[in-house]
Design a protein around this motif. Structure first.
Motif, PDB file in Angstrom:
ATOM      1  N   UNK A   1       0.813  -1.224   0.000  1.00 46.52           N
ATOM      2  CA  UNK A   1       0.000   0.000   0.000  1.00 46.52           C
ATOM      3  C   UNK A   1       0.846   1.273   0.000  1.00 46.52           C
ATOM      4  N   UNK A   2       1.993   1.240   0.636  1.00 46.20           N
ATOM      5  CA  UNK A   2       2.880   2.396   0.670  1.00 46.20           C
ATOM      6  C   UNK A   2       3.574   2.618  -0.674  1.00 46.20           C
ATOM      7  N   UNK A   3       3.588   1.569  -1.497  1.00 43.82           N
ATOM      8  CA  UNK A   3       4.235   1.616  -2.814  1.00 43.82           C
ATOM      9  C   UNK A   3       5.688   2.050  -2.676  1.00 43.82           C
ATOM     10  N   UNK A   4       6.377   1.320  -1.775  1.00 44.36           N
ATOM     11  CA  UNK A   4       7.755   1.683  -1.469  1.00 44.36           C
ATOM     12  C   UNK A   4       8.550   0.434  -1.102  1.00 44.36           C
ATOM     13  N   UNK A   5       9.791   0.424  -1.565  1.00 44.85           N
ATOM     14  CA  UNK A   5      10.744  -0.657  -1.295  1.00 44.85           C
ATOM     15  C   UNK A   5      11.816  -0.128  -0.360  1.00 44.85           C
ATOM     16  N   UNK A   6      12.171  -0.937   0.638  1.00 46.02           N
ATOM     17  CA  UNK A   6      13.261  -0.626   1.562  1.00 46.02           C
ATOM     18  C   UNK A   6      14.332  -1.704   1.432  1.00 46.02           C
ATOM     19  N   UNK A   7      15.581  -1.269   1.371  1.00 44.75           N
ATOM     20  CA  UNK A   7      16.688  -2.220   1.335  1.00 44.75           C
ATOM     21  C   UNK A   7      17.592  -1.949   2.529  1.00 44.75           C
ATOM     22  N   UNK A   8      17.776  -2.973   3.341  1.00 47.53           N
ATOM     23  CA  UNK A   8      18.606  -2.893   4.534  1.00 47.53           C
ATOM     24  C   UNK A   8      19.877  -3.710   4.294  1.00 47.53           C
TER      25      UNK A   8
END
Length: 355
Positions: free
Chosen positions: A101-108
């Protein structure tokens, strides 16, 4: 909102000629929020599409942060909110986390010895109506440069039915390939994280299950991903965060393909209770401004909103932020393909010599 509409704007060095990739050091004080909201005033020849791509946010994010502002003609001297502050997804923070829903990718990425842990985040396009990306855990199983694409029969049939145009059987590598120039295959059947030949659609519902990145974001993350990088796909339309002791919430339009029996407001109250419980902050109900929670449950808001009455509401808080002049050359429709965009100078400077 925005009382200071006169054209007096500080020029900040952080506005550079390229897109603003969002890389942050992870907080170590219990906070779960990174980045900062900005207010920019674009020159009349710029659209919100130009602003969103420059600051590495998506269509849905910038639209939610600027209700009533035209995407194509924001208007001269119109302040534009750049929603470049992000509430991090629920832990664990490892590998790739994608919040649909946020339409976002996070890379850690795993930190190198002696270095602080970081997070890199990018806007993405998600699956169009009637399609969906599987939720759950998988991994990056392969990476491809200059991929080709054999169009599945189901997609050809849908395109012919909806658009009246028949797609070719095969797209060769190149700037018009819907897979873009770089693609990363996941363990979910047929699901890739890849660049796109339509970057103006980043942040919209455009795919058949894959996740689309701006070409420049794909170029950045592609060499960073080691083999078997874990990927977790989640459905979290409400995020609650601790911004150095300031409790905030952001909400996003729920995706119908992941149905819930609960309203967005109910989901917001549950998310808030869980966040406060995890932090050991058993605050009484009176400490939360429930009218603010209700407001962003009715109208999703990508800018994190303070939840307690001792903090300014969204409109008043935005009025405290400085306004920055945005005078870069527009990307232009020629940039709406899979190639990396050309550097864009400030108005009145030559390409490559922007200051």
């Amino acid at each position: 909102m925005f009382k200071r509409l006169i054209p007096v704007f500080p020029l900040l060095a952080a506005l550079c000629a390229g897109a603003q990739a969002a890389t942050f050091t992870l907080p170590n004080d219990g906070s779960t929020v990174v980045g900062q909201v900005r207010i920019v005033v674009p020159t009349p020849d710029n659209t919100l599409l130009d602003v969103m791509r420059h600051f590495d946010v998506g269509y849905d994010e910038i639209g939610s942060a600027n209700p009533g502002v035209s995407i194509w003609t924001p208007g001269e001297f119109t302040p534009v909110v750049v929603p470049s502050q992000f509430i991090l997804p629920p832990v664990p923070w490892k590998g790739i986390v994608i919040n649909i829903p946020q339409r976002r990718l996070y890379y850690f990425p795993l930190p190198k010895k002696g270095e602080a842990a970081k997070v890199i985040t990018y806007p993405i396009s998600i699956a169009r109506e009637g399609w969906s990306t599987p939720l759950g855990e998988t991994r990056i199983t392969a990476k491809f440069k200059d991929p080709s694409w054999f169009v599945p029969k189901s997609i050809k049939e849908e395109h012919l039915r909806d658009e009246g145009v028949e797609l070719p059987e095969y797209f060769p590598p190149g700037p018009d390939n819907p897979m873009g120039m770089l693609a990363m295959r996941t363990g979910f059947a047929g699901i890739f994280i890849h660049a796109t030949n339509r970057p103006w659609g980043v942040g919209l519902r455009t795919s058949h299950g894959c996740l689309h990145l701006y070409p420049e974001d794909a170029a950045e993350i592609f060499p960073l991903l080691p083999a078997n990088t874990p990927v977790r796909v989640i459905d979290e339309p409400v995020l609650v965060g601790n911004d150095h002791g300031r409790w905030v919430m952001a909400t996003y339009t729920p995706v119908a393909e992941y149905p819930s029996p609960f309203s967005l407001y109910t989901r917001a109250t549950v998310a808030l209770g869980n966040a406060l419980g995890r932090a050991g902050k058993a605050a009484p109900q009176a400490d939360i401004d429930w009218q603010r929670v209700q407001a962003i449950s009715r109208q999703p808001q990508s800018v994190p909103v303070a939840l307690t009455p001792d903090q300014l509401g969204l409109a008043a808080w935005l009025d405290t932020l400085p306004q920055e002049r945005y005078d870069f050359a527009p990307y232009g429709m020629d940039a709406n393909n899979a190639q990396l965009p050309e550097p864009r100078p400030r108005a009145g400077t030559e390409a490559g010599n922007g200051k």
